[in-house]
Design an enzyme around this catalytic site. Structure first.
Site, PDB file in Angstrom:
ATOM      1  CB  THR A 126     -10.963   3.837   5.376  1.00  0.00           C
ATOM      2  OG1 THR A 126     -11.509   3.274   6.568  1.00  0.00           O
ATOM      3  CG2 THR A 126      -9.452   3.782   5.493  1.00  0.00           C
ATOM      4  CG  ASP A 127     -14.348   4.994   9.550  1.00  0.00           C
ATOM      5  OD1 ASP A 127     -13.708   4.024   9.102  1.00  0.00           O
ATOM      6  OD2 ASP A 127     -15.445   4.869  10.141  1.00  0.00           O
ATOM      7  CD  GLU A 128     -10.627   0.134   9.487  1.00  0.00           C
ATOM      8  OE1 GLU A 128      -9.482  -0.302   9.613  1.00  0.00           O
ATOM      9  OE2 GLU A 128     -11.619  -0.598   9.316  1.00  0.00           O
ATOM     10  CE1 TYR A 151      -7.823  -0.916   3.857  1.00  0.00           C
ATOM     11  CE2 TYR A 151      -8.786  -0.368   5.985  1.00  0.00           C
ATOM     12  CZ  TYR A 151      -8.807  -0.287   4.603  1.00  0.00           C
ATOM     13  OH  TYR A 151      -9.800   0.431   3.975  1.00  0.00           O
ATOM     14  CB  SER A 154      -1.324   0.684   3.717  1.00  0.00           C
ATOM     15  OG  SER A 154      -2.657   0.210   3.659  1.00  0.00           O
ATOM     16  CE  LYS A 155      -7.782   3.254   1.632  1.00  0.00           C
ATOM     17  NZ  LYS A 155      -8.032   3.134   0.173  1.00  0.00           N
ATOM     18  CG  ASN A 250     -18.571  -5.640  15.798  1.00  0.00           C
ATOM     19  OD1 ASN A 250     -18.905  -4.777  14.992  1.00  0.00           O
ATOM     20  ND2 ASN A 250     -17.318  -5.807  16.193  1.00  0.00           N
TER      21      ASN A 250
END
Ligand code: NAD
Ligand code: DAU
Length: 337
Positions: A126-128, A151, A154-155, A250
């Site tokens: 992911t880009d995160e 999250y 962890s990625k 958003n």
């Protein structure tokens, strides 16, 4: 026949991937290993359980013995690791399962891929992992890793592990880092399906903070075709960013959904912000475009309408979900904000 192990294939992106691949290639045999957590749903899959090119196995990627048996029984040559705990808000409420599945689980699949000498191992990332951008700039593959949530950390840990297996063992690994996906079958805890469903039910639409956080949106099929392209043509050891150059605050998305459904903006409810909320994500996808010839083909303006129409046409799919476990989650944690 290419024997592919797809983990997490009953979730949003994995099920869209399997539905697409089985419809569009004749030479692929897919083993789908999924634990069926709250986010896994076999109804997402169009394929019949009797299809000779498909096998579903219910199980946990953290279970070494089970995964070892799958490699040995099905002569797996390609691995696509979608399986993960994927929702940032949940990782803030409780992080352990995120590190367990996303780090330990990835280690099990990676270690066995090494032992069984797979031809390709693709980690769906992911880009995160890059953290947050200010008002300008884009994430490139050389942007330093700087994750901010349980999250994303962890990625990022999983990405580091996958790269280490390339450097240490010369394993043919690939990593894709994609931006925010939208499309059919997305679990209604994520922004777009949550807002569609709340609007349809005339319930408040909870917008975090001032609604000006920016995400970069991509239609799920574009992401999946990018994964297929990287699996087939990517250079081992490389990271490929995937995005569709569609940055939106958003609040713009929320208003678009209300407008499409002819609902009042009075339904918008500004709520307290997500802790550690990343301000802006934006992907530079030059590498995958120039090196592998992939380009996004869906325009946001068309694909968001297609997505809203899917939720309108598939009410029974999401009604079952919101009347179950998810209902409790929403009411107890976020309804009170
Ligand atoms: P999802 O939450 O919809 O699905 C995850 C799937 O993994 C579910 O079917 C679940 O049952 C399964 N799973 C979870 N833990 C497991 C375990 N221990 N063993 C086996 N199966 C398990 O997630 P998604 O949105 O489809 O994301 C898929 C992947 O893509 C994830 O790795 C995520 O980090 C990554 N990703 C997602 C996005 C996005 O916008 N959704 C963007 C970029 C990358
Ligand atoms: O960028 C890729 C990532 O996108 C993936 O790695 C993650 O798996 C996926 O969940 C997604 O993470 P986000 O946190 O960006 O997605 P989410 O849909 O939870 O939130 C999108 C934006 O909307 C974010 O700025 C928070 C905001 N938001 C979200 C929800 C659920 C709200 O304002 N209100 C909400 O109720």
């Amino acid at each position: 026949m290419k024997n592919v192990l797809v983990t997490g294939g009953a979730g949003f992106i994995g099920s869209n991937f399997i539905n697409h691949i089985l419809d569009n290639s004749d030479d692929v045999f897919i083993v789908n290993l999924d634990k069926l957590t709250y986010a896994g749903n076999l109804e997402n899959l169009k394929v019949s359980q009797n299809n000779k090119r498909y096998k579903f196995i219910k199980g946990d990627i953290c279970n070494y013995e089970l995964v070892e048996n799958i490699f040995s029984d099905y002569k797996i040559k390609y691995v696509i690791n979608f399986a993960a705990e994927s929702h940032v808000d949940r990782s803030i409420l409780g992080s352990q399962v995120f590190y367990h599945t996303n780090v330990i689980g990835t280690n099990v699949v990676l270690e066995l891929s090494r032992r069984f000498e797979v031809e390709r191992f693709l980690q769906v990332s992911t880009d995160e992992v890059y953290g947050s951008l200010g008002a300008t700039g884009l994430f490139t593959e050389s942007t330093p890793i700087s994750p901010n949530s349980p999250y994303s950390s962890s990625k990022a840990a999983a990405d580091m592990m996958v790269s280490a297996f390339y450097h240490t063992y010369g394993m043919p690994v690939l990593i894709t880092r994609c931006s925010n996906n939208y499309g059919p079958l997305q679990f209604p805890e994520k922004l777009i399906p949550l807002m569609i469903i709340n609007a349809l039910n005339d319930k408040p639409l909870p917008v975090y903070g001032d609604g000006m956080n920016v995400r970069d949106w991509i239609y799920v099929l574009d992401h999946n075709i990018a994964i297929q392209t990287v699996l087939e043509k990517g250079t081992p050891g490389n990271v490929y960013n995937v995005g569709a150059k569609t940055e939106k605050p958003n609040i713009e998305i929320v208003k678009l959904i209300l407008n499409y459904l002819n609902k009042s903006e009075d339904l918008i409810k500004y709520v307290s912000d997500r802790p550690g909320h990343d301000k802006r994500y934006a992907i530079d996808n030059t590498k995958i475009e120039t090196e592998l010839g992939w380009q996004p083909s869906f325009k946001f303006e068309d694909a968001i309408g297609k997505t809203i129409d899917w939720y309108l046409a598939n009410k029974s799919w999401w009604e079952k979900i919101i009347s179950g476990e998810y209902r409790n989650y929403y009411d107890t944690q976020y309804g009170k904000r």
